[in-house]
Design a protein around this motif. Sequence first.
Motif, mmCIF file in Angstrom:
data_model
loop_
_atom_site.group_PDB
_atom_site.id
_atom_site.type_symbol
_atom_site.label_atom_id
_atom_site.label_comp_id
_atom_site.label_asym_id
_atom_site.label_seq_id
_atom_site.Cartn_x
_atom_site.Cartn_y
_atom_site.Cartn_z
ATOM 1 N N MET A 1 0.841 -1.265 0.048
ATOM 2 C CA MET A 1 -0.146 -0.104 0.168
ATOM 3 C C MET A 1 1.129 0.992 0.280
ATOM 4 O O MET A 1 2.116 1.472 1.141
ATOM 5 C CB MET A 1 -0.883 -0.157 1.505
ATOM 6 N N SER A 2 0.511 2.103 -0.838
ATOM 7 C CA SER A 2 1.345 2.962 -0.803
ATOM 8 C C SER A 2 1.240 4.411 0.496
ATOM 9 O O SER A 2 -0.133 3.866 1.097
ATOM 10 C CB SER A 2 0.773 4.353 -2.195
ATOM 11 N N ALA A 3 1.722 5.359 1.038
ATOM 12 C CA ALA A 3 1.269 6.068 1.392
ATOM 13 C C ALA A 3 0.584 6.623 1.701
ATOM 14 O O ALA A 3 -0.332 6.796 2.999
ATOM 15 C CB ALA A 3 2.862 7.059 2.100
ATOM 16 N N ALA A 4 -0.249 7.204 0.563
ATOM 17 C CA ALA A 4 -0.837 8.195 0.391
ATOM 18 C C ALA A 4 -2.544 7.108 1.057
ATOM 19 O O ALA A 4 -3.724 8.081 1.136
ATOM 20 C CB ALA A 4 -1.017 8.631 -0.860
ATOM 21 N N ALA A 5 -1.933 6.089 0.698
ATOM 22 C CA ALA A 5 -3.675 5.266 0.930
ATOM 23 C C ALA A 5 -3.848 4.959 2.542
ATOM 24 O O ALA A 5 -5.387 5.122 2.076
ATOM 25 C CB ALA A 5 -3.543 4.385 0.757
ATOM 26 N N TYR B 1 -6.635 2.095 13.796
ATOM 27 C CA TYR B 1 -4.030 2.739 14.336
ATOM 28 C C TYR B 1 -3.788 1.961 14.914
ATOM 29 O O TYR B 1 -4.911 2.200 16.218
ATOM 30 C CB TYR B 1 -4.177 4.608 14.055
ATOM 31 N N GLU B 2 -3.137 1.113 15.162
ATOM 32 C CA GLU B 2 -2.563 1.208 16.333
ATOM 33 C C GLU B 2 -1.157 2.405 16.655
ATOM 34 O O GLU B 2 -0.529 2.658 16.229
ATOM 35 C CB GLU B 2 -1.664 -0.201 16.442
ATOM 36 N N VAL B 3 -0.919 3.294 17.827
ATOM 37 C CA VAL B 3 -0.339 4.533 18.458
ATOM 38 C C VAL B 3 0.372 3.672 19.415
ATOM 39 O O VAL B 3 0.000 3.428 20.563
ATOM 40 C CB VAL B 3 -0.807 5.663 18.688
ATOM 41 N N LEU B 4 2.364 3.840 19.292
ATOM 42 C CA LEU B 4 3.097 3.707 20.682
ATOM 43 C C LEU B 4 3.850 4.345 20.645
ATOM 44 O O LEU B 4 4.184 5.030 19.698
ATOM 45 C CB LEU B 4 3.828 2.458 20.076
ATOM 46 N N THR C 1 9.512 8.986 26.667
ATOM 47 C CA THR C 1 9.828 10.689 26.227
ATOM 48 C C THR C 1 8.392 10.658 26.500
ATOM 49 O O THR C 1 8.416 12.134 26.117
ATOM 50 C CB THR C 1 10.430 10.457 25.052
ATOM 51 N N GLY C 2 7.331 10.078 26.084
ATOM 52 C CA GLY C 2 6.353 10.609 25.490
ATOM 53 C C GLY C 2 6.130 10.815 24.616
ATOM 54 O O GLY C 2 4.430 11.533 24.244
ATOM 55 N N LEU C 3 5.966 10.454 23.864
ATOM 56 C CA LEU C 3 6.353 10.528 22.067
ATOM 57 C C LEU C 3 5.845 9.171 21.771
ATOM 58 O O LEU C 3 6.317 8.722 21.712
ATOM 59 C CB LEU C 3 7.494 10.997 21.692
ATOM 60 N N VAL C 4 5.345 10.231 20.561
ATOM 61 C CA VAL C 4 4.621 8.822 19.235
ATOM 62 C C VAL C 4 6.072 8.236 18.574
ATOM 63 O O VAL C 4 7.170 9.463 18.215
ATOM 64 C CB VAL C 4 3.197 9.394 18.456
ATOM 65 N N ASP C 5 6.066 7.454 18.616
ATOM 66 C CA ASP C 5 7.427 6.885 18.372
ATOM 67 C C ASP C 5 7.341 5.431 16.653
ATOM 68 O O ASP C 5 8.046 5.177 15.888
ATOM 69 C CB ASP C 5 8.393 5.035 19.285
ATOM 70 N N GLU C 6 5.717 4.958 16.875
ATOM 71 C CA GLU C 6 5.724 4.139 15.198
ATOM 72 C C GLU C 6 3.806 3.733 15.372
ATOM 73 O O GLU C 6 2.989 4.735 16.676
ATOM 74 C CB GLU C 6 5.788 2.678 15.847
ATOM 75 N N TRP C 7 3.557 4.405 14.588
ATOM 76 C CA TRP C 7 2.177 4.009 14.469
ATOM 77 C C TRP C 7 2.129 2.691 13.520
ATOM 78 O O TRP C 7 2.773 1.867 12.560
ATOM 79 C CB TRP C 7 1.229 5.005 13.504
ATOM 80 N N ALA C 8 0.750 1.912 13.234
ATOM 81 C CA ALA C 8 0.782 1.083 12.536
ATOM 82 C C ALA C 8 -1.091 1.237 12.002
ATOM 83 O O ALA C 8 -1.889 1.171 12.838
ATOM 84 C CB ALA C 8 0.189 -0.019 13.079
ATOM 85 N N ALA D 1 -6.793 -8.077 11.431
ATOM 86 C CA ALA D 1 -6.085 -8.704 12.050
ATOM 87 C C ALA D 1 -4.631 -7.900 11.942
ATOM 88 O O ALA D 1 -3.716 -7.990 13.321
ATOM 89 C CB ALA D 1 -5.545 -10.652 11.877
ATOM 90 N N GLN D 2 -4.251 -7.641 10.651
ATOM 91 C CA GLN D 2 -2.975 -7.790 10.611
ATOM 92 C C GLN D 2 -2.780 -6.083 10.001
ATOM 93 O O GLN D 2 -3.538 -5.705 9.304
ATOM 94 C CB GLN D 2 -2.099 -8.562 9.482
ATOM 95 N N PRO D 3 -1.918 -5.455 10.213
ATOM 96 C CA PRO D 3 -2.051 -3.287 9.738
ATOM 97 C C PRO D 3 -1.570 -3.710 8.249
ATOM 98 O O PRO D 3 -0.996 -5.065 7.709
ATOM 99 C CB PRO D 3 -0.931 -2.855 10.663
#
Length: 245
Positions: free
Chosen positions: A1-5, A166-169, A174-181, A189-191
Amino acid sequence: MSAAAAGGALLLGCSANGTANANADPKATAVADRVMTAMGGADAWKNTRFLAWDFFGGQYQIWDKQTGDFHWEKDTLVANYNLNTKQGHVYSRGRDISASPAGQQVLETLTPTWINNSYWLVMPFKLNDPGVNLTYKGEGKTMDGAPADVLGMTFNKVGVTPDNRYEVLVNRATGLVDEWAYFPKATDAQPAFRRHWNEYARHGQLLLASGRSEADKPAQLDHIAAAQTVPEGVMTSQMPVTKIQ
């Protein structure tokens, strides 16, 4: 999947408030509040007027959060559009093509384009927005092994892709977002992808991240800027503009 999707639930009307969402559980809300503070705070987010950034696929845009004006460029195309009125003009090499089929096609996509491209830049500021169902999923680890609080996001009939999940880690240190799915459907079931959210830098009053790499594929948002003013004529220019600092 492209980023813009991957779309999101970014709403113009609630873009500056940082208002808590009644649908979010208290622990998730507390984590989201910590993210907001780490990235500059609700007042800094509210008071920042202009945001500019390059998006994947050669798009450059400047968003006036106060007026809803949106200047967008790609290749030979330039569009000046208002997100509130849904009115604007499209230019090719400086010539107004708004009335042509190609121009109309661009105009019809500008609101979804803004929603999608903005979400990739400012999603952490939107965690507590109305219409976002935010839940605390427990402790986890990022792709890099950092301890994280895991947030789940679904949407209540907002945005152009309300079926997304979305899953946001959020990094516990740090309290900062490090990752998203990103999950195209909430029931998946899978991102479709899992990406870093890193390479933070200060822009005006805000701390914004440019890194969006997957585990084995580098990706970055470039020419990020946050400003209170832009040079005169930028938001109405019929030609590509000098990227703001």
